[in-house]
Design an enzyme around this catalytic site. Structure first.
Site, short mmCIF file in Angstrom:
data_model
loop_
_atom_site.label_atom_id
_atom_site.label_comp_id
_atom_site.label_asym_id
_atom_site.label_seq_id
_atom_site.Cartn_x
_atom_site.Cartn_y
_atom_site.Cartn_z
N THR A 243 1.14 -7.64 -12.47
CA THR A 243 1.50 -6.26 -12.77
C THR A 243 2.92 -6.31 -13.26
O THR A 243 3.66 -7.24 -12.93
CB THR A 243 1.44 -5.43 -11.47
OG1 THR A 243 0.09 -5.33 -11.04
CG2 THR A 243 2.00 -4.03 -11.64
N ARG B 239 -12.77 0.41 -10.07
CA ARG B 239 -11.76 0.24 -9.00
C ARG B 239 -10.36 0.64 -9.51
O ARG B 239 -9.96 0.31 -10.60
CB ARG B 239 -11.75 -1.23 -8.57
CG ARG B 239 -10.71 -1.58 -7.50
CD ARG B 239 -9.48 -2.20 -8.12
NE ARG B 239 -8.57 -2.73 -7.09
CZ ARG B 239 -7.36 -3.17 -7.37
NH1 ARG B 239 -6.88 -3.14 -8.59
NH2 ARG B 239 -6.59 -3.65 -6.40
N VAL B 240 -9.66 1.38 -8.68
CA VAL B 240 -8.29 1.77 -8.99
C VAL B 240 -7.37 1.08 -7.99
O VAL B 240 -7.62 1.12 -6.79
CB VAL B 240 -8.11 3.30 -8.90
CG1 VAL B 240 -6.65 3.69 -9.08
CG2 VAL B 240 -8.97 4.00 -9.95
N GLY B 241 -6.34 0.44 -8.50
CA GLY B 241 -5.38 -0.24 -7.62
C GLY B 241 -4.22 0.66 -7.25
O GLY B 241 -4.28 1.89 -7.35
N ASP B 242 -3.15 0.04 -6.82
CA ASP B 242 -1.97 0.78 -6.37
C ASP B 242 -1.09 1.26 -7.53
O ASP B 242 -0.32 2.21 -7.38
CB ASP B 242 -1.12 -0.11 -5.47
CG ASP B 242 -0.69 -1.40 -6.18
OD1 ASP B 242 -1.56 -2.08 -6.74
OD2 ASP B 242 0.52 -1.70 -6.20
N SER C 166 -2.05 -10.14 -17.41
CA SER C 166 -2.01 -9.24 -16.24
C SER C 166 -1.70 -7.79 -16.58
O SER C 166 -1.80 -6.93 -15.70
CB SER C 166 -0.96 -9.76 -15.25
OG SER C 166 0.33 -9.68 -15.79
N THR D 29 3.72 -5.27 -6.81
CA THR D 29 2.71 -6.15 -7.41
C THR D 29 1.91 -6.74 -6.26
O THR D 29 2.46 -6.90 -5.17
CB THR D 29 3.37 -7.34 -8.13
OG1 THR D 29 4.48 -6.89 -8.84
CG2 THR D 29 2.42 -8.02 -9.06
N GLY D 30 0.67 -7.11 -6.52
CA GLY D 30 -0.08 -7.78 -5.46
C GLY D 30 -1.37 -7.07 -5.14
O GLY D 30 -1.86 -6.26 -5.94
N THR E 200 -0.48 -2.26 -15.28
CA THR E 200 -1.29 -3.46 -14.94
C THR E 200 -2.70 -3.37 -15.51
O THR E 200 -3.20 -2.27 -15.79
CB THR E 200 -1.39 -3.57 -13.40
OG1 THR E 200 -1.98 -4.83 -13.05
CG2 THR E 200 -2.25 -2.48 -12.80
N GLY F 138 -3.52 -4.54 -4.40
CA GLY F 138 -3.26 -3.10 -4.43
C GLY F 138 -3.75 -2.38 -3.18
O GLY F 138 -3.16 -1.37 -2.77
N1 ASP Z 1 -1.41 -4.53 -7.83
C1 ASP Z 1 -2.40 -4.78 -8.82
C2 ASP Z 1 -3.68 -4.13 -8.41
O1 ASP Z 1 -4.03 -4.17 -7.24
C3 ASP Z 1 -2.69 -6.21 -9.10
C4 ASP Z 1 -1.53 -7.16 -9.07
O2 ASP Z 1 -0.40 -6.75 -9.06
O3 ASP Z 1 -1.76 -8.37 -9.06
O4 ASP Z 1 -4.35 -3.61 -9.25
#
Ligand code: ASP
Length: 351
Positions: free
Chosen positions: A207, A235-238, A85, A258-259, A225, A261
């Site tokens: 993450t 793609r850009v996450g949070d 991850s 985490t999660g 992450t 994004g």
């Molecule tokens: N938050 C991360 C993202 O959206 C992924 C994750 O934490 O599972 O890139």
């Protein structure tokens, strides 16, 4: 939680470890009080997370900075080839390319740096730190971020491991039963055509958040992450978005996410959590407030949709908290302070 009319409830994490407080039934974890500094936490409750936090705590114990400690701790998690991850060995995007996101924030100097869609560099948080310290920018992406990293001597490396490639190849084979990936049709066993998408893959997202308060009371944090597995390239996450995947306020505390994004970006979750702590909420309560806020918003749009986030937070006094949506992840977090290393079992928001 007192308001029993709410549709959703928090309960403690399954099983109790040191630092967990089960109040019984569907209740929140009791906010831990009387924290101490220096302290470091990570949402990574596995062995690597424990090693990372205890190793980084040595920096804090010697009077070192929260900033150095969070970088050291995160680097240990980033280079772990078994962790699919984060960093090296992280699961790739749909094209089979690992693109990493990371951010860092230094409460003492009110500075931040981040990189997004960074390829071929094992330790993106260290590149984010250079963006923070050596430029007047906050976020570099893609080829620009890579070029920047190389200018500071970072070496390009293949971030795929045998394990992450195996997962990706399986995903590609199972993507569509009508495409041509996998064994020839006449040799395919029946179930190979219909096998579950993530069959056998333990973690397809994840993450790391590493947050610390040093003995001067200064606060720093990192989020790092490989993002959502199989994401659309680019793609850009949070995680590299300050205020979403990470926020630090030297007067208050720090939070990390985490999660999914997309939820975290729309809710500015880490900024929200720090704001809640500023308003007097404990780190534990503030994490739960953020989950509830996200669920409440979706409730109006699609009551059947239940997102999957996990938040961790730390305040200036060294108190900490953690909460996760059910189905997302376990709510464990590693805490190291002068009392030693412990696993804090956070709360879970259930439907
Ligand atoms: N938050 C991360 C993202 O959206 C992924 C994750 O934490 O599972 O890139």
């Amino acid at each position: 939680m007192n308001n029993i009319s709410r549709r959703l409830f928090f309960r403690s994490g399954a099983g109790l470890g040191v630092g967990a407080f089960l109040l019984g039934g569907f209740k929140s974890v009791r906010s831990q009080t009387g924290g101490s500094i220096p302290v470091i936490i990570t949402d990574h409750g596995n062995e690597t997370g424990k090693t990372a936090a205890t190793t980084a705590f040595q920096i804090l114990a010697k009077g070192g900075s929260a900033l150095d400690a969070v970088e050291k701790g995160t680097n240990i998690i980033e280079v772990d080839p078994e962790d699919v991850s984060v960093g090296y060995g992280g699961l790739p995007n749909a094209d089979g390319v690992v693109q990493l996101d990371s951010s860092i924030m230094d409460g003492k100097t009110y500075s931040a740096g981040a990189v997004a869609c960074l390829e071929n560099i094992k330790t993106p948080c260290s590149v984010a730190r250079l963006v923070m310290e050596k430029t007047d920018h906050v976020l570099l992406v893609g080829q620009g971020a890579l070029k920047f990293a190389k200018s500071f001597g970072f070496k390009e490396e293949d971030l795929m491991t045998d394990k992450s490639r195996r997962f990706w190849l399986r995903w590609r084979e199972n993507l569509n039963k009508d495409d041509d990936w996998g064994p020839p049709d006449h040799l395919k066993k029946r179930d190979e055509k219909t096998a579950g998408l993530y069959d056998g893959i333990d973690h397809y997202t994840g993450t790391t958040n590493v947050l610390a308060v040093d003995s001067n009371g200064d606060i720093a944090g990192i989020t790092s992450t490989s993002g959502l597995a199989w994401k659309i390239p680019g793609r850009v996450g949070d995680s590299p978005i300050i205020g979403a995947g990470l926020y630090v306020d030297n007067e208050v505390g720090a939070a990390g996410a985490t999660g999914r994004g997309e939820d975290v970006i729309k809710s500015c979750a880490s900024y929200f959590i720090v704001g809640q702590m500023r308003a007097g909420r404990s780190p534990q309560q503030a994490c739960e407030d953020a989950l509830q806020m996200i669920v409440d918003r979706y409730k109006k749009v699609n009551p059947n949709f239940f997102p999957g986030e996990k938040f961790v937070a730390l305040n200036k006094n060294g108190e900490y908290g953690c909460s996760a949506m059910s189905g997302r992840d376990n709510p464990d977090m590693v805490v190291v302070n002068k009392s030693g290393m412990m696993i804090h079992k956070g709360s879970v928001l259930i439907k």
